[in-house]
Write a protein that holds these residues in place. Structure first.
Motif, short mmCIF file in Angstrom:
data_model
loop_
_atom_site.label_atom_id
_atom_site.label_comp_id
_atom_site.label_asym_id
_atom_site.label_seq_id
_atom_site.Cartn_x
_atom_site.Cartn_y
_atom_site.Cartn_z
N GLY A 1 68.16 -10.67 127.89
CA GLY A 1 66.86 -9.08 128.25
C GLY A 1 68.67 -8.63 129.43
O GLY A 1 68.09 -7.83 130.17
N TYR A 2 69.26 -8.46 128.11
CA TYR A 2 70.46 -6.88 129.34
C TYR A 2 69.81 -6.09 129.94
O TYR A 2 69.09 -5.37 129.39
CB TYR A 2 71.22 -6.74 127.84
CG TYR A 2 72.70 -5.77 128.00
CD1 TYR A 2 73.73 -6.46 129.08
CD2 TYR A 2 71.47 -4.65 127.73
CE1 TYR A 2 74.57 -5.41 128.96
CE2 TYR A 2 73.22 -3.33 127.69
CZ TYR A 2 74.54 -3.82 128.71
OH TYR A 2 75.35 -3.14 129.02
N LEU A 3 70.21 -5.98 131.11
CA LEU A 3 70.06 -4.53 132.03
C LEU A 3 71.44 -3.45 132.05
O LEU A 3 71.10 -2.72 131.40
CB LEU A 3 70.15 -5.18 133.30
CG LEU A 3 68.51 -6.04 133.83
CD1 LEU A 3 68.44 -6.34 135.27
CD2 LEU A 3 67.44 -5.24 132.96
N ASN B 1 74.09 1.73 143.73
CA ASN B 1 72.54 2.45 143.67
C ASN B 1 72.23 2.25 142.03
O ASN B 1 72.74 2.66 140.85
CB ASN B 1 72.14 4.02 143.63
CG ASN B 1 70.61 3.91 143.79
OD1 ASN B 1 70.00 3.45 143.33
ND2 ASN B 1 69.93 5.22 144.58
N TRP B 2 71.57 0.79 141.72
CA TRP B 2 70.71 0.90 141.06
C TRP B 2 70.17 0.85 140.19
O TRP B 2 69.74 1.10 138.81
CB TRP B 2 70.84 -1.09 140.60
CG TRP B 2 71.92 -1.28 139.97
CD1 TRP B 2 73.35 -1.72 141.01
CD2 TRP B 2 72.54 -3.36 139.38
NE1 TRP B 2 74.57 -2.85 140.56
CE2 TRP B 2 73.31 -3.70 140.08
CE3 TRP B 2 71.09 -4.17 139.42
CZ2 TRP B 2 73.72 -4.75 139.48
CZ3 TRP B 2 71.94 -5.57 139.01
CH2 TRP B 2 73.24 -5.92 139.30
N GLY B 3 69.61 2.06 140.86
CA GLY B 3 68.45 3.03 140.94
C GLY B 3 67.93 4.02 140.27
O GLY B 3 67.59 4.42 140.01
N ASN B 4 69.16 4.50 140.34
CA ASN B 4 70.04 6.12 139.71
C ASN B 4 70.12 6.86 138.69
O ASN B 4 70.28 5.00 137.41
CB ASN B 4 70.95 6.73 140.64
CG ASN B 4 71.95 6.05 141.09
OD1 ASN B 4 72.74 5.38 139.69
ND2 ASN B 4 72.49 6.39 141.87
N SER B 5 70.96 7.42 138.82
CA SER B 5 70.72 7.63 137.02
C SER B 5 72.31 7.27 136.68
O SER B 5 72.84 8.70 135.09
CB SER B 5 70.06 8.74 136.25
OG SER B 5 70.51 9.71 136.87
N SER B 6 73.65 7.05 137.35
CA SER B 6 75.22 7.18 137.21
C SER B 6 75.35 5.38 137.05
O SER B 6 74.49 4.95 137.99
CB SER B 6 75.00 8.10 137.73
OG SER B 6 75.75 7.56 139.61
N GLY B 7 76.78 5.38 136.86
CA GLY B 7 76.48 3.85 136.94
C GLY B 7 76.19 3.31 135.37
O GLY B 7 75.64 3.37 134.72
N GLY B 8 77.10 2.00 135.75
CA GLY B 8 76.27 0.54 134.82
C GLY B 8 75.36 0.24 134.89
O GLY B 8 74.80 -0.22 133.81
N PHE B 9 74.53 0.54 136.35
CA PHE B 9 73.00 -0.16 135.79
C PHE B 9 71.97 0.97 135.78
O PHE B 9 72.56 2.32 137.70
CB PHE B 9 73.02 -0.92 136.81
CG PHE B 9 73.72 -2.37 137.15
CD1 PHE B 9 73.33 -3.06 136.15
CD2 PHE B 9 75.39 -2.06 137.48
CE1 PHE B 9 74.18 -4.30 135.57
CE2 PHE B 9 75.90 -3.42 137.01
CZ PHE B 9 74.92 -4.73 135.84
N GLN B 10 71.56 1.22 135.47
CA GLN B 10 70.33 2.31 135.86
C GLN B 10 69.06 2.32 135.99
O GLN B 10 68.24 1.90 135.66
CB GLN B 10 70.52 3.80 135.56
CG GLN B 10 72.51 4.14 134.48
CD GLN B 10 72.91 4.81 133.64
OE1 GLN B 10 71.53 5.76 132.35
NE2 GLN B 10 73.18 5.11 133.62
N GLY B 11 68.12 3.24 136.86
CA GLY B 11 66.98 3.28 136.45
C GLY B 11 66.11 2.14 137.23
O GLY B 11 66.03 1.19 137.86
N THR B 12 65.50 1.79 135.79
CA THR B 12 64.68 0.55 135.99
C THR B 12 65.61 -0.48 136.51
O THR B 12 65.10 -2.13 136.34
CB THR B 12 63.58 0.65 135.08
OG1 THR B 12 64.66 0.15 133.56
CG2 THR B 12 62.91 1.58 135.34
#
Length: 152
Positions: free
Chosen positions: A52-54, A63-74
């Motif tokens: 389940g690739y994130l 910030n893994w919860g924002n809309s920038s970077g390698g990890f985003q949103g959920t």
């Protein structure tokens, strides 16, 4: 004679457990993910055993919860397994807070992956907390910056 046989058999099981500490399924799934991963990146997965690739990142992500970077949103607070295919020799420090804050732990390059974060905890902040479903940010650091706090 029977006690010696039982002792040797028990010793053999202990040695086998030490040599092969993860299940064959976990090893195979994460080994496959590691071999298929792009060099230079840190990966996170929604499920144990690298499923389940994130997302992936070759830099820091505060910030893994924002809309920038390698990890985003959920992606925030969803990781159950991690994979380290960096090429610099640096460790990846993961945090349960945004902006590289809160409890933390590290993944060494030599560890390749952490197949099940349910078995690990984060420390270094206020007490300790479980590692699964808690990661909100990460940064690349020298291995010496991690002290003895490493995920396994």
């Amino acid at each position: 004679m029977r006690k010696i046989f039982v002792l040797l058999a028990s010793l053999g099981l202990v040695i086998t457990g030490a040599l092969f500490p993860v299940s064959a399924q976990a090893s195979t799934a994460c080994d496959n993910a590691w071999h298929n991963a792009t060099s230079g990146y840190f990966y996170a997965y929604d499920y144990i055993n690298c499923g389940g690739y994130l997302g992936k990142s070759n830099g820091n992500d505060a910030n893994w919860g924002n809309s920038s970077g390698g990890f985003q949103g959920t992606d925030n607070n969803r990781a159950h397994s991690l994979l380290h295919k960096g090429t610099s020799g640096m460790a990846v420090m993961v945090f349960n807070g945004f902006n590289h804050s809160g409890n933390w732990s590290c993944v060494k390059k030599s560890e390749y992956y952490v197949s099940n974060l349910n078995d690990d905890s984060l420390a270094g902040g206020a007490g300790s907390s479980g590692a699964s479903n808690t990661i909100s940010s990460h940064k690349w650091v020298s291995t010496s910056s991690c002290g003895t706090s490493f995920l396994h």
